[in-house]
Write a protein that holds these residues in place. Structure first.
Motif, short mmCIF file in Angstrom:
data_model
loop_
_atom_site.label_atom_id
_atom_site.label_comp_id
_atom_site.label_asym_id
_atom_site.label_seq_id
_atom_site.Cartn_x
_atom_site.Cartn_y
_atom_site.Cartn_z
N LYS A 23 -8.97 4.43 -10.90
CA LYS A 23 -9.96 3.39 -11.21
C LYS A 23 -9.43 2.00 -10.87
N LYS A 24 -8.15 1.77 -11.11
CA LYS A 24 -7.58 0.46 -10.80
C LYS A 24 -7.60 0.21 -9.30
N ILE A 25 -7.26 1.23 -8.50
CA ILE A 25 -7.29 1.08 -7.04
C ILE A 25 -8.73 0.84 -6.58
N ALA A 308 -1.84 -1.83 0.92
CA ALA A 308 -0.86 -1.37 -0.07
C ALA A 308 -0.04 -2.56 -0.55
N ALA A 309 0.29 -3.48 0.36
CA ALA A 309 1.03 -4.69 -0.02
C ALA A 309 0.22 -5.52 -1.01
N LYS A 310 -1.07 -5.68 -0.74
CA LYS A 310 -1.93 -6.47 -1.62
C LYS A 310 -2.01 -5.85 -3.01
N PHE A 311 -2.09 -4.52 -3.07
CA PHE A 311 -2.21 -3.85 -4.37
C PHE A 311 -0.88 -3.88 -5.13
N PHE A 312 0.22 -3.49 -4.47
CA PHE A 312 1.48 -3.35 -5.18
C PHE A 312 2.12 -4.69 -5.54
N ALA A 313 1.80 -5.74 -4.81
CA ALA A 313 2.33 -7.05 -5.16
C ALA A 313 1.83 -7.49 -6.55
N TYR A 458 -4.14 6.74 0.38
CA TYR A 458 -2.77 6.40 0.80
C TYR A 458 -2.08 5.57 -0.27
N ILE A 459 -2.78 4.58 -0.80
CA ILE A 459 -2.19 3.73 -1.85
C ILE A 459 -1.87 4.54 -3.09
N LEU A 460 -2.78 5.43 -3.49
CA LEU A 460 -2.55 6.23 -4.69
C LEU A 460 -1.38 7.21 -4.47
N ALA A 461 -1.29 7.81 -3.29
CA ALA A 461 -0.16 8.71 -3.00
C ALA A 461 1.16 7.94 -3.10
N ALA A 462 1.18 6.75 -2.54
CA ALA A 462 2.40 5.92 -2.60
C ALA A 462 2.74 5.57 -4.04
#
Length: 491
Positions: A23-25, A308-313, A458-462
Motif C-alpha cells: 500500500k505504501k508503494i 526505487a531511489a525516490k521511494f527508498f530515499a 521491482y521496488i517491493l522485491a528490493a
C-alpha cells in the motif's frame, strides 16, 4: 490450541506487514512522473542513447539529477554521481587482410579487426590454445602473432568472449606478440550474424595503452588453423591492417546510495541496477525511422531504478541500497564490468544485485526473472510480484543465454547473487523481435499500466530483500556457489 493461535497471529502479522508495504508503494509511486521520465529517456532527442554519441550526456545528466533530487547520496570516491569510465572507440580498418598460403581472410567477410593499431608485415604464428595465463607462460612471442580460440572451455558467453579477449591481448603483448588473432569456432552462433554486428566501430575499456595490440577474429569453424600451425603449413602469415582509427570516449556510470536503518545490516548493500544505454541510430524501418529509442531495452529498467531511489530515499530499508545505472551494456557489458573491476564499494558488502533489463514482453500477466531458481531470495521476489497480481516465472528461453547477456553476470562471476528482473515473456518469439533493437520500440507501443506494475513489483522485491534478516546466497550446486563462498566466506 495455543500453538495454533500463535501461528495464526504470526501469519496475520506477516500478511498485515506485507499488505502495508504494498500500500505504501502504491501510495508513494508517482505514475505520471515515471511515464514522463520514460518518455524523455526514450525520446528522439536522445537519439537512441548510443554511449559513443554526444546525446549520451543528456541521458546521464538527467538520471543523475533525478537521483540527486530524490535524496540519494554520492558514493565516496565517485565524481559526484558519476563513475568515469575510459573507453576507446576503434573503427574498422580501411583494409584488413590476413593471408596464409593460398588462403586470404578479409575484413567483414571472414576476418574482423576489433581493436588495436594498423600493422603490416609477415609474421610467425604461435598457437596458444585458449590463451589462458598458463598458455602464455614461458612463451617468447617477440615479433610473432599469437593465435588462440575465442573464450575458454567453461566461458563461452558473449560477455566472456570480449572480456577474455582483453585479458589475452594484454598477456600476448606482455610476451612480446605483435598481434592476437582469435579463431571464432562456435558453430551455434552464425558467423554472418557476428560479422554483421561487429563490422563497425567497437568500444572497449581503455587501459591507458597508447599502442593497443591489434586484436582480431577469423572464421575457423573447422579448426583448420591449429592443424596448419602444428604441421608447419602455416608457420607464418602476411597481415595487412590499414586505416585503423582509435578515438577516446568518456563514459559514465551513474551511481548513488541510500543508507540503511539497521545499525548492523546497513553495512550490507542491495544493488539495484539497470543499463541506460541503447544502440543509437540504425537502419531505417519501412516508415523511415532510424532512431532505435530503446523503451523496453532499457529505458523502462532505468526508470525502475530511478523510482526505487525516490521511494527508498524517503523510506529506507534495513540494508543500504546501491543505485547503479550502467553505460555501454550494448557494447559488451562494459560499464558494469568496469565497476566490478574497480568497485566504489567493496564487493563483499554487495550481498545481492537485483538487475533489471529486458528485450520486451509478450505476456502482461507475468514477470520473467532470469536466474529465478538460483538464489535463496527467489521466494521474496515471487511474493513481491504476486502482491501486484502478477506471477514470477523463470527463463523460458535458456537457449538465448540471456543470463550471460546482461550486466548481472559481471557480478555473478564475482560471487554476488544476481538475477535479472525482466518484462514478462514466455518465449523469445516474433512479438519480442518486433521491437528488440528496432526503431519501433517507442513509448506509445508499450502497455503503460503493465509497466507501472512492473516498476512497483521491482521496488517491493528490493524492499523485501533489503529488509530480510537472512543474507541471500546461491542455491547449492549453482555454478557461482563457490565464487559466493570465496567472496563472503562459507556462511
Amino acid at each position: 490450541m495455543k500453538k495454533s493461535l500463535l501461528g495464526l497471529t504470526l501469519l496475520l502479522s506477516v500478511t498485515f506487514v506485507a499488505e502495508a508495504q504494498k500500500k505504501k508503494i502504491d501510495k508513494k509511486f508517482n505514475e505520471r512522473a515515471a511515464i514522463a521520465d520514460l518518455t524523455y529517456l526514450a525520446s528522439d532527442e536522445l537519439k537512441g542513447r548510443d554511449p559513443a554519441a554526444p546525446e549520451m550526456s543528456m541521458a546521464y545528466d538527467y538520471i543523475s539529477m533525478q537521483l540527486q533530487d530524490a535524496g540519494a547520496k554520492p558514493i565516496p570516491g565517485a565524481d559526484g554521481y558519476f563513475q568515469n569510465v575510459p573507453f576507446r572507440l576503434s573503427s574498422p580498418p580501411s583494409k584488413g587482410e590476413f593471408t596464409i598460403g593460398d588462403s586470404t581472410y578479409s575484413q567483414g567477410v571472414n576476418l574482423l579487426v576489433l581493436d588495436g593499431q594498423a600493422l603490416s608485415g609477415t609474421f610467425e604464428l604461435v598457437d596458444v590454445g585458449f590463451g589462458t595465463p598458463a598458455d602464455f607462460e614461458g612463451k617468447d612471442l617477440t615479433g610473432k602473432i599469437a593465435v588462440s580460440s575465442v573464450g575458454a572451455p567453461d566461458r563461452m558467453g558473449p560477455a566472456d568472449l570480449f572480456s577474455l579477449g582483453s585479458e589475452k591481448t594484454a598477456n600476448a603483448k606482455k610476451q612480446g606478440a605483435v598481434a592476437l588473432i582469435e579463431r571464432f569456432n562456435i558453430p551455434s552462433i552464425p558467423w554472418e550474424l557476428v560479422a554483421n554486428y561487429l563490422n563497425r566501430a567497437q568500444m572497449t575499456i581503455d587501459n591507458g595503452d597508447e599502442s593497443p595490440l591489434p586484436y582480431m577474429w577469423v572464421k575457423d569453424l573447422s579448426n583448420v588453423l591449429p592443424k596448419e600451425i602444428a604441421t608447419g603449413k602455416a608457420k607464418s602469415a602476411k597481415l595487412e591492417v590499414e586505416g585503423k582509427n582509435n578515438t577516446p570516449v568518456d563514459g559514465k556510470n551513474v551511481v548513488a546510495w541510500i543508507e540503511g536503518t539497521d545499525k548492523n545490516l546497513k553495512n550490507e548493500f542491495v544493488m539495484l541496477s539497470a543499463h541506460y544505454d541503447h544502440v543509437g541510430i540504425g537502419t531505417p524501418d519501412a516508415e523511415g525511422d532510424s532512431i532505435y529509442n530503446g523503451t523496453r531495452d532499457n529505458a523502462i529498467g532505468t526508470v525502475a531504478v530511478m523510482n526505487a531511489a525516490k521511494f527508498f530515499a524517503k523510506n529506507p530499508p534495513k540494508r543500504s541500497v546501491l543505485l547503479a545505472l550502467w553505460t555501454a551494456e550494448e557494447k559488451g557489458l562494459l560499464g558494469s564490468r568496469y565497476f566490478a573491476e574497480n568497485p566504489l564499494i567493496p564487493l563483499n558488502q554487495l550481498i545481492y544485485n537485483l538487475n533489471i533489463d529486458g528485450a520486451g514482453y509478450n505476456d502482461t500477466s507475468v514477470i520473467t526473472v532470469i536466474g529465478l531458481g538460483r538464489t535463496t531470495a527467489d521466494d521474496l521476489v515471487s511474493e513481491a510480484v504476486a502482491e501486484f497480481g502478477l506471477k514470477a516465472i523463470a527463463d523460458p528461453a535458456p537457449e538465448q543465454g540471456l543470463y550471460d547477456r546482461s550486466d548481472n553476470v559481471n557480478f555473478a562471476k564475482e560471487g554476488i547473487p544476481a538475477p535479472t528482473f525482466s518484462l514478462g515473456f514466455t518465449a523469445f518469439d516474433d512479438e519480442i523481435n518486433k521491437y528488440y533493437h528496432k526503431a519501433g520500440d517507442e513509448v506509445d507501443s508499450v502497455d503503460l499500466d503493465y509497466a507501472t506494475l512492473y516498476w512497483k513489483s521491482y521496488i517491493l522485491a528490493a524492499q523485501k530483500i533489503a529488509n530480510s534478516e537472512i543474507q541471500p546466497m546461491w542455491v547449492a550446486g549453482d555454478k557461482y556457489e563457490e565464487a559466493g563462498k570465496k567472496l563472503y566466506g562459507d556462511k
